[in-house]
Scaffold this active site. Structure first.
Site, PDB file in Angstrom:
ATOM      1  N   ASP A 101       1.078  -0.994  -0.032  1.00 52.01           N
ATOM      2  CA  ASP A 101      -0.121   0.356  -0.601  1.00 52.01           C
ATOM      3  C   ASP A 101       0.960   1.086   0.269  1.00 52.01           C
ATOM      4  O   ASP A 101       1.968   1.295   0.417  1.00 52.01           O
ATOM      5  CB  ASP A 101      -0.793  -0.079   1.388  1.00 52.01           C
ATOM      6  CG  ASP A 101      -2.064  -1.571   0.841  1.00 52.01           C
ATOM      7  OD1 ASP A 101      -2.628  -1.969  -0.412  1.00 52.01           O
ATOM      8  OD2 ASP A 101      -1.972  -1.383   2.325  1.00 52.01           O
TER       9      ASP A 101
HETATM   10  N1  URA Z   1      -1.353  -5.997   3.931  1.00 54.05           N
HETATM   11  C1  URA Z   1      -1.847  -4.750   3.507  1.00 54.05           C
HETATM   12  O1  URA Z   1      -2.741  -4.603   4.548  1.00 54.05           O
HETATM   13  N2  URA Z   1      -1.278  -3.774   3.480  1.00 54.05           N
HETATM   14  C2  URA Z   1       0.318  -4.311   2.373  1.00 54.05           C
HETATM   15  O2  URA Z   1       0.681  -3.130   2.445  1.00 54.05           O
HETATM   16  C3  URA Z   1       0.406  -5.338   2.215  1.00 54.05           C
HETATM   17  C4  URA Z   1       0.183  -6.280   3.508  1.00 54.05           C
END
Ligand code: URA
Length: 239
Positions: A101
């Site tokens: 993310d």
């Molecule tokens: N899980 C998440 O919630 N975000 C990420 O970036 C990777 C795994």
């Protein structure tokens, strides 16, 4: 199997548009036969020639990157935000395998090796992804026990490979939890923790299989060495 014009473009001969023109102009052969159909799909082991010159396949590249916060895991962003590609100087068409993310930091793997990328993305690869999450509040058995036994995401029960409470801090009222998974669903860790009542404040990926962040400061990248590439292929092929 990939579209002929894409394979020609990926080999660095020309753009996809130009490749289409070459195909229409009867300049392209697949296994010795002139091909004029634009959507023709070709496999990795077929011989492609352009003007009777054999196409060299693009050299494969493999990178590890320590992604900072505030960077998108795409090759380009329509909102003009920084992308992971801004950090890695290459003329190869590499792309990230799996996503982190915008606000997640840590280990990202990038390559132009499509077969390896597909193998890595498949849950059956059993490639462990290790995440360290900082959450609001003091995590206890009431959170960790249901997390360990699995939570429902997209109507499927997802059981983490491993969960460990690393630290709790009463002063800041936060906890640090290590969670290991082998799938890569969207926002998987945040959603798994939310499902047991824990809100993620910070998230970092520390490890993918045997690949770690060792030696990589935030924003730094490195190429895998040939031994690591071999090890990764071997790991994925024995599954
Ligand atoms: N899980 C998440 O919630 N975000 C990420 O970036 C990777 C795994």
């Amino acid at each position: 199997m990939e579209r002929l014009q894409k394979v020609i473009a990926n080999a660095g001969v020309c753009s996809r548009r130009k490749a289409e023109e070459l195909i229409k102009a009867r300049k392209v052969k697949v296994d010795g036969e002139v091909i004029t159909e634009l959507g023709t799909k070709v496999g990795e082991h077929q011989e492609i020639t352009v003007d009777n010159i054999k196409l060299a396949s693009e050299q494969k590249e493999y990178y590890l990157f320590n992604k900072p916060r505030g960077v998108v895991t795409t090759t380009n962003d329509d909102k003009g935000r920084k992308t992971v590609m801004d950090y890695i100087p290459t003329n190869k068409r590499i792309y990230p395998v799996g996503r982190l993310d915008y606000d997640t930091t840590g280990l990202l793997f990038l390559t132009n090796d499509g077969d390896l990328a597909n193998q890595m993305m498949h849950p059956s690869s059993e490639l462990e992804k290790v995440y360290i999450a900082k959450v609001k509040g003091i995590a206890k058995g009431e959170h960790l026990v249901p997390l360990k036994s699995g939570v429902m995401l997209d109507e499927i029960k997802v059981i983490p490979d491993y969960v460990k409470l690393r630290k709790t801090d009463k002063v800041s009222n936060t906890s640090i939890i290590e969670v290991v998974i082998h799938e890569g669903k969207n926002h998987q860790i945040k959603r798994m923790l939310a499902a047991v009542g824990l809100e993620v404040i910070k998230l970092k990926r520390e490890r993918i299989g045997f690949l770690t962040l060792k030696g990589l400061e935030s924003g730094e990248y490195r190429k895998l060495n040939p031994k690591e590439v071999k090890q990764l292929h071997e790991f994925l092929n024995k599954k």
